[in-house]
Design a protein around this motif. Structure first.
Motif, short mmCIF file in Angstrom:
data_model
loop_
_atom_site.label_atom_id
_atom_site.label_comp_id
_atom_site.label_asym_id
_atom_site.label_seq_id
_atom_site.Cartn_x
_atom_site.Cartn_y
_atom_site.Cartn_z
N LYS A 5 0.83 -1.20 0.00
CA LYS A 5 0.00 0.00 0.00
C LYS A 5 0.87 1.26 0.00
O LYS A 5 0.62 2.21 -0.73
CB LYS A 5 -0.90 -0.03 1.24
CG LYS A 5 -1.86 1.14 1.36
CD LYS A 5 -2.70 0.91 2.59
CE LYS A 5 -3.64 2.06 2.82
NZ LYS A 5 -4.46 1.87 4.01
N LYS A 9 1.42 4.29 -3.05
CA LYS A 9 1.26 5.72 -2.77
C LYS A 9 2.53 6.48 -3.15
O LYS A 9 2.47 7.58 -3.69
CB LYS A 9 0.93 5.93 -1.29
CG LYS A 9 -0.51 5.60 -0.93
CD LYS A 9 -0.82 6.02 0.48
CE LYS A 9 -2.30 5.74 0.81
NZ LYS A 9 -2.65 6.18 2.17
N SER A 253 -9.09 7.61 -0.65
CA SER A 253 -9.61 6.56 -1.52
C SER A 253 -11.07 6.81 -1.87
O SER A 253 -11.89 7.13 -1.00
CB SER A 253 -9.49 5.20 -0.82
OG SER A 253 -10.13 4.18 -1.58
N GLU A 258 -10.36 5.78 3.89
CA GLU A 258 -8.95 6.16 3.92
C GLU A 258 -8.78 7.62 3.52
O GLU A 258 -9.50 8.13 2.66
CB GLU A 258 -8.13 5.30 2.94
CG GLU A 258 -8.08 3.83 3.28
CD GLU A 258 -7.29 3.04 2.24
OE1 GLU A 258 -6.58 3.68 1.43
OE2 GLU A 258 -7.39 1.81 2.25
N SER A 303 -5.22 3.43 -6.87
CA SER A 303 -5.98 3.20 -5.64
C SER A 303 -6.85 1.94 -5.74
O SER A 303 -6.87 1.11 -4.83
CB SER A 303 -6.87 4.42 -5.34
OG SER A 303 -7.67 4.19 -4.21
N LYS A 307 -6.48 -1.55 -3.69
CA LYS A 307 -7.59 -2.04 -2.87
C LYS A 307 -7.97 -3.46 -3.26
O LYS A 307 -8.23 -4.31 -2.39
CB LYS A 307 -8.80 -1.12 -3.04
CG LYS A 307 -9.86 -1.26 -1.97
CD LYS A 307 -9.42 -0.58 -0.70
CE LYS A 307 -10.55 -0.54 0.33
NZ LYS A 307 -10.14 0.13 1.57
#
Length: 317
Positions: A5, A9, A253, A258, A303, A307
């Motif tokens: 994750k 980012k 998100s 988030e 994103s 996920k």
């Protein structure tokens, strides 16, 4: 899972920061103090809108009426000032109008179960229409000097708009990190059914989030008109796209649950520098929107991919 994750980012940030650095290397004066302060003044409007968008995105909503609210509330304040009302009372009235519009959005979404993008798009079109009617399709000017000074003056060599952005950033961060409402906002974005089983009313959370979004959008619109010393019915059109882009670039998100206020502000600053660089390169605004739109698609794609990976790993375990 968390490491993957973080990596995704970082990819987003590195691409955006690299673009800003490229502008800096190719454009004389891009990283001067004067230009940086100019960007922070311009980006403060985007950042305030992004802070507003952050809350509704975290609860799996969206506000497509930001532009209309910015224009209408600034128009309310502008006409009140031209009618002789004091600057601060007029600004407060415009802000309260935005708060009321946000509450209406929250009620439409929570109590009547209208999808957020439909409810906010309709109220956005209504407020835009009202701004056009009130302004008779044109801008209004002749604002008091105090009002114009608020949008263009410095305090400790930093634009007042930037100080207001910082205050709203602190307020939003405190709400999200240190209050029960903030915890409920994240919980609602994660799983509404869990929130209901805990005995928490999701309607209250939705109304609060959209109300704060409307309030912040009105503040952004009022500050923008003070900076330009005029109010135009379509002044918030481009900021709607930028607010979504800044929030997503900041790690919020669209799947909910988030996001952080300070990251949305960082996203707004990145968008601000990108816009500024494109302006200095004399790129047509229409092409700028194409660029920002492509950035949104890229960030949302990253994103959603991230996920889905998380969900797949959760199924395995």
């Amino acid at each position: 899972m968390q490491k993957n994750k973080i990596k995704t980012k970082y990819i987003v940030y590195l691409v955006m920061v690299a673009a800003v650095c490229i502008f800096g290397s190719r454009i004389p004066g891009f990283f001067t103090v004067k230009n940086i302060l100019n960007v922070t003044r311009q980006a403060s409007t985007i950042a305030i809108c992004a802070l507003a968008m952050t809350l509704v995105l975290i609860i799996r909503g969206i506000d497509l009426g930001t532009g209309g609210v910015m224009a209408f509330c600034a128009m309310v304040s502008g006409f009140m000032m031209l009618s002789g009302v004091s600057v601060f009372i007029a600004m407060l009235s415009g802000a309260l109008a935005g708060l009321l519009i946000g509450i209406v959005n929250g009620v439409l979404v929570s109590k009547i179960s209208i999808p957020p993008f439909i409810a906010t798009y309709v109220t956005g079109q209504i407020t835009l229409g009202l701004a056009l009617v009130v302004g008779k399709g044109s801008s209004i000017s002749g604002m008091p000097k105090l009002y114009v000074a608020i949008g263009n003056s410095l305090f400790l060599n930093i634009p007042i708009n930037t100080w207001i952005m910082i205050v709203l950033l602190v307020v939003t961060s405190v709400i999200l990190k240190y209050t029960r409402m903030g915890k409920h906002i994240y919980a609602l974005g994660g799983n509404e059914n869990v929130v209901k089983t805990e005995g928490i009313n999701p309607d209250t959370i939705k109304i609060f989030s959209f109300a704060l979004c409307g309030l912040y959008s009105s503040i952004a619109g009022i500050l923008l008109s003070a900076q330009m010393a005029t109010v135009h019915p379509t002044q918030g059109a481009s900021y709607q796209l930028d607010a979504v882009a800044a929030s997503l670039v900041g790690g919020v998100s669209m799947l909910g649950g988030e996001g952080a206020a300070w990251m949305s502000v960082l996203g707004a600053l990145i968008i601000g520098f990108l816009r500024n660089g494109l302006d200095m390169l004399a790129i047509d605004p229409f092409y700028q929107n194409l660029f920002i739109g492509a950035a949104i698609i890229f960030v949302v794609g990253v994103s959603v991919f991230n996920k889905n990976k998380e969900l797949e790993k959760a199924k395995v375990f």
